[in-house]
Each structure stands twice: as C-alpha cells, then as structure tokens.
Design a protein around this motif. Structure first.
Motif, mmCIF file in Angstrom:
data_model
loop_
_atom_site.group_PDB
_atom_site.id
_atom_site.type_symbol
_atom_site.label_atom_id
_atom_site.label_comp_id
_atom_site.label_asym_id
_atom_site.label_seq_id
_atom_site.Cartn_x
_atom_site.Cartn_y
_atom_site.Cartn_z
ATOM 1 N N ALA A 98 8.371 11.981 7.376
ATOM 2 C CA ALA A 98 6.978 11.960 7.820
ATOM 3 C C ALA A 98 6.027 11.605 6.681
ATOM 4 O O ALA A 98 5.117 10.796 6.847
ATOM 5 C CB ALA A 98 6.591 13.313 8.426
ATOM 6 N N LEU A 99 6.224 12.217 5.513
ATOM 7 C CA LEU A 99 5.331 11.942 4.397
ATOM 8 C C LEU A 99 5.521 10.513 3.906
ATOM 9 O O LEU A 99 4.558 9.818 3.594
ATOM 10 C CB LEU A 99 5.586 12.935 3.262
ATOM 11 N N GLY A 100 6.791 10.092 3.843
ATOM 12 C CA GLY A 100 7.061 8.718 3.436
ATOM 13 C C GLY A 100 6.438 7.721 4.386
ATOM 14 O O GLY A 100 5.859 6.716 3.964
ATOM 15 N N HIS A 101 6.534 7.994 5.679
ATOM 16 C CA HIS A 101 5.937 7.103 6.680
ATOM 17 C C HIS A 101 4.417 7.076 6.521
ATOM 18 O O HIS A 101 3.794 6.016 6.630
ATOM 19 C CB HIS A 101 6.309 7.581 8.083
ATOM 20 N N PHE A 102 3.833 8.236 6.259
ATOM 21 C CA PHE A 102 2.386 8.328 6.083
ATOM 22 C C PHE A 102 1.931 7.430 4.942
ATOM 23 O O PHE A 102 1.010 6.618 5.086
ATOM 24 C CB PHE A 102 1.997 9.780 5.810
ATOM 25 N N PHE A 103 2.597 7.526 3.784
ATOM 26 C CA PHE A 103 2.190 6.737 2.629
ATOM 27 C C PHE A 103 2.535 5.260 2.802
ATOM 28 O O PHE A 103 1.858 4.394 2.239
ATOM 29 C CB PHE A 103 2.804 7.303 1.357
ATOM 30 N N GLU A 104 3.550 4.956 3.572
ATOM 31 C CA GLU A 104 3.840 3.548 3.881
ATOM 32 C C GLU A 104 2.690 2.934 4.674
ATOM 33 O O GLU A 104 2.274 1.793 4.428
ATOM 34 C CB GLU A 104 5.130 3.448 4.683
ATOM 35 N N GLN A 105 2.189 3.694 5.641
ATOM 36 C CA GLN A 105 1.071 3.204 6.441
ATOM 37 C C GLN A 105 -0.181 3.021 5.594
ATOM 38 O O GLN A 105 -0.916 2.039 5.747
ATOM 39 C CB GLN A 105 0.788 4.182 7.594
ATOM 40 N N ILE A 106 -0.430 3.960 4.691
ATOM 41 C CA ILE A 106 -1.602 3.857 3.821
ATOM 42 C C ILE A 106 -1.452 2.671 2.872
ATOM 43 O O ILE A 106 -2.414 1.962 2.568
ATOM 44 C CB ILE A 106 -1.809 5.161 3.023
ATOM 45 N N THR A 107 -0.225 2.447 2.393
ATOM 46 C CA THR A 107 0.035 1.293 1.531
ATOM 47 C C THR A 107 -0.333 0.001 2.242
ATOM 48 O O THR A 107 -0.976 -0.889 1.661
ATOM 49 C CB THR A 107 1.524 1.256 1.117
ATOM 50 N N ASP A 108 0.058 -0.124 3.495
ATOM 51 C CA ASP A 108 -0.279 -1.316 4.276
ATOM 52 C C ASP A 108 -1.789 -1.443 4.467
ATOM 53 O O ASP A 108 -2.345 -2.546 4.423
ATOM 54 C CB ASP A 108 0.415 -1.268 5.637
ATOM 55 N N MET A 109 -2.455 -0.298 4.682
ATOM 56 C CA MET A 109 -3.900 -0.320 4.869
ATOM 57 C C MET A 109 -4.608 -0.818 3.611
ATOM 58 O O MET A 109 -5.635 -1.495 3.688
ATOM 59 C CB MET A 109 -4.395 1.088 5.237
ATOM 60 N N ILE A 110 -4.067 -0.481 2.444
ATOM 61 C CA ILE A 110 -4.665 -0.931 1.184
ATOM 62 C C ILE A 110 -4.344 -2.396 0.924
ATOM 63 O O ILE A 110 -5.190 -3.176 0.481
ATOM 64 C CB ILE A 110 -4.164 -0.060 0.013
ATOM 65 N N ALA A 111 -3.091 -2.772 1.202
ATOM 66 C CA ALA A 111 -2.639 -4.126 0.878
ATOM 67 C C ALA A 111 -3.298 -5.193 1.740
ATOM 68 O O ALA A 111 -3.537 -6.316 1.264
ATOM 69 C CB ALA A 111 -1.119 -4.207 1.020
ATOM 70 N N THR A 112 -3.616 -4.875 2.980
ATOM 71 C CA THR A 112 -4.159 -5.889 3.903
ATOM 72 C C THR A 112 -5.460 -6.513 3.397
ATOM 73 O O THR A 112 -5.557 -7.746 3.291
ATOM 74 C CB THR A 112 -4.353 -5.292 5.301
ATOM 75 N N PRO A 113 -6.491 -5.724 3.073
ATOM 76 C CA PRO A 113 -7.719 -6.358 2.556
ATOM 77 C C PRO A 113 -7.515 -7.007 1.189
ATOM 78 O O PRO A 113 -8.165 -8.013 0.877
ATOM 79 C CB PRO A 113 -8.716 -5.193 2.475
ATOM 80 N N MET A 114 -6.608 -6.446 0.368
ATOM 81 C CA MET A 114 -6.340 -7.063 -0.933
ATOM 82 C C MET A 114 -5.766 -8.467 -0.756
ATOM 83 O O MET A 114 -6.149 -9.398 -1.470
ATOM 84 C CB MET A 114 -5.352 -6.202 -1.729
ATOM 85 N N ARG A 115 -4.854 -8.603 0.177
ATOM 86 C CA ARG A 115 -4.235 -9.918 0.421
ATOM 87 C C ARG A 115 -5.291 -10.917 0.902
ATOM 88 O O ARG A 115 -5.256 -12.096 0.558
ATOM 89 C CB ARG A 115 -3.116 -9.764 1.442
ATOM 90 N N GLU A 116 -6.234 -10.427 1.689
ATOM 91 C CA GLU A 116 -7.289 -11.303 2.209
ATOM 92 C C GLU A 116 -8.208 -11.789 1.100
ATOM 93 O O GLU A 116 -8.614 -12.950 1.086
ATOM 94 C CB GLU A 116 -8.101 -10.544 3.270
ATOM 95 N N TYR A 117 -8.523 -10.902 0.157
ATOM 96 C CA TYR A 117 -9.464 -11.258 -0.899
ATOM 97 C C TYR A 117 -8.809 -11.936 -2.095
ATOM 98 O O TYR A 117 -9.414 -12.796 -2.737
ATOM 99 C CB TYR A 117 -10.209 -9.993 -1.373
ATOM 100 N N LEU A 118 -7.568 -11.550 -2.414
ATOM 101 C CA LEU A 118 -6.909 -12.081 -3.604
ATOM 102 C C LEU A 118 -6.080 -13.324 -3.326
ATOM 103 O O LEU A 118 -5.870 -14.149 -4.215
ATOM 104 C CB LEU A 118 -6.015 -11.008 -4.241
ATOM 105 N N GLY A 119 -5.584 -13.443 -2.097
ATOM 106 C CA GLY A 119 -4.778 -14.606 -1.770
ATOM 107 C C GLY A 119 -3.296 -14.356 -2.040
ATOM 108 O O GLY A 119 -2.908 -13.414 -2.740
#
Length: 262
Positions: free
Chosen positions: A181-202
């Motif tokens: 559960a905790l691992g899944h939680f942080f995986e989801q948060i990782t994706d939430m952080i990475a998505t806008p970064m990918r959009e702005y950084l390329g």
C-alpha cells in the motif's frame, strides 16, 4: 444409454467408434418405428441455488460493511490513544472484543494494512486535487507537499500507526510495506510529480524525470516525519512555512543558504 449433442446438434457417441455403425443403425431403426428417443439431460437451475447465491452476496456485503465500520472506529481509537495502542485497547474503544478484530484483520499488522489503504487513499486524492489547481510545476509541488503535511498533521498518531512497525506483536512487520500500500501510494505520487515535469522539461530530460521524483519523495517524507515528530515550540515552523521550505529544497537545493566564499 444417455447421449448428448454438441453445439451443432451432432450426436456425440458414448461408446467406442468400433460400434458406431451399430449404434447409428439401431437409432435409425428406432426412429423409423416411432420408438421414443433417448432423453437428453439438460441442467436445470434450482431455486435453492439462487437462494444460496443471494444469501452469500448479502453476507459478503455485510462483512464488507462491518469491516469498514471497524476500520473507522479503530482509526478514531488510534487518534485518541496513540500509535502504540494495543489491539485490546482499540477493541475496547470500539466497544467490542479483540476476537472480532482478529476475525476480520487476523492481527495488528492486518489492521495497520487495512487502515493504511484507507488513509493513504484519502491522502492521495487530496494531493491530486491540490496539484490540479496549480499553474506551474513548482506550485504543484508546494500544493502536494502542503496537502501531505496537512493530512499527516491532522492525526500524527494515525499516520505513525500505518507507516511504522508494531514492536511486540507476534507478526511484527511493516504492514504497509508488506502489503504494497505504501509503495503504491508513493508510486502514484511519483507519477503525479513526473507528469508536469515531462511537459515542461521535454523528453530530452528523461533521466532527470526518472530519478528526481523518487529522490524528492524521500526528502519530503523524511523531512515531513521529522517535522511531525518535533515538539511544538518557537523553533518549529508551522505547516505552511515547512511546506514552502521543503519546496525550496526540492527546486533550489540548499545553495541559497550556503555562504559564498570570497
């Protein structure tokens, strides 16, 4: 002799092929003589089967509802009694016995796991809602860090209960880590952080996008838990100040705080 038919209504013989001619001729003769054809067995749905299925569904629904109620009452008990509350303490606060909790959760680690899935799910939704209102990646980071700290601060006892070991228990283990559960939680948060970064950084910054969110989560969790466990006082920043400080560390590091050599 019982026979059956396949989906094309072709006769499926129940004796060896060496008797196929005999069987076929015998059935043709019987048909010509008007003899009654062998009965084909067809499964019949019984009313009692439907009753049993209905009862099973109602019982399962009752168990799920009872399980949710126990998690809710246990959460209130831990919030009030502390993260070290025993199963006996939790059951007493819930107005029931330990055996009831053991029946639904097996042991304290099972209760930690079940409660963690609920609490972390709520925390994830709160962080996602906050991030969606942000206009820039930095604003999104601040919103998520702030939501995380708010949820943890709202009940430090519950947060500690779902993320730490249970010393002295027969099945002492990190229940949340074991369940994923905790691992899944942080995986989801990782994706939430990475998505806008990918959009702005390329895409050319994929190496940064792959590693940095995981490192960021480690910083947020460790700094946040240290802040959460610190005694109240003049040196302890409030939640908003702490969220802003963590966001600065994530975006700028500690370079601004370092003295430049002359």
């Amino acid at each position: 002799m019982l026979v059956s038919f396949d989906y094309c209504q072709l006769l499926i013989l129940s004796v060896p092929d060496t008797l196929g001619i005999v069987n076929s001729r015998h059935e043709e003769s019987a048909k010509a003589a008007g003899s009654p054809q062998p009965a084909v067995e067809v499964p019949v749905a019984r009313a009692e089967d439907a009753v049993v299925d209905g009862r099973a569904a109602r019982w399962q629904s009752h168990r799920e509802e009872r399980r949710r109620e126990l998690i809710k009452t246990a959460r209130k008990a831990v919030h009030r009694l502390g993260s070290d509350a025993s199963m006996e303490d939790i059951a007493g606060a819930a107005g029931t016995s330990k055996s009831v909790f053991y029946r639904y959760f097996r042991d304290k680690a099972g209760l930690q796991q079940a409660m963690g899935e609920v609490v972390l799910g709520q925390m994830q939704r709160r962080m996602q809602e906050a991030a969606q209102l942000a206009q820039t990646p930095r604003e999104g980071l601040f919103a998520m860090v702030s939501a995380y700290l708010q949820m943890a601060e709202s009940s430090p006892n519950v947060y500690a209960f779902i993320t730490r070991l249970s010393p002295g228990e027969a099945s002492a283990q990190d229940a949340i880590a074991a369940s994923g559960a905790l691992g899944h939680f942080f995986e989801q948060i990782t994706d939430m952080i990475a998505t806008p970064m990918r959009e702005y950084l390329g895409e050319e910054k994929e190496a940064v996008i792959e590693y940095w969110p995981t490192a960021a989560i480690g910083l947020v969790r460790n700094a946040g838990e240290m802040w959460l466990g610190s005694p109240a006082g003049g040196s302890k920043p409030d939640q908003e100040t702490m969220a802003a400080q963590i966001t600065d560390w994530l975006c700028l590091g500690i370079a601004p705080a370092l003295k430049t050599s002359t």
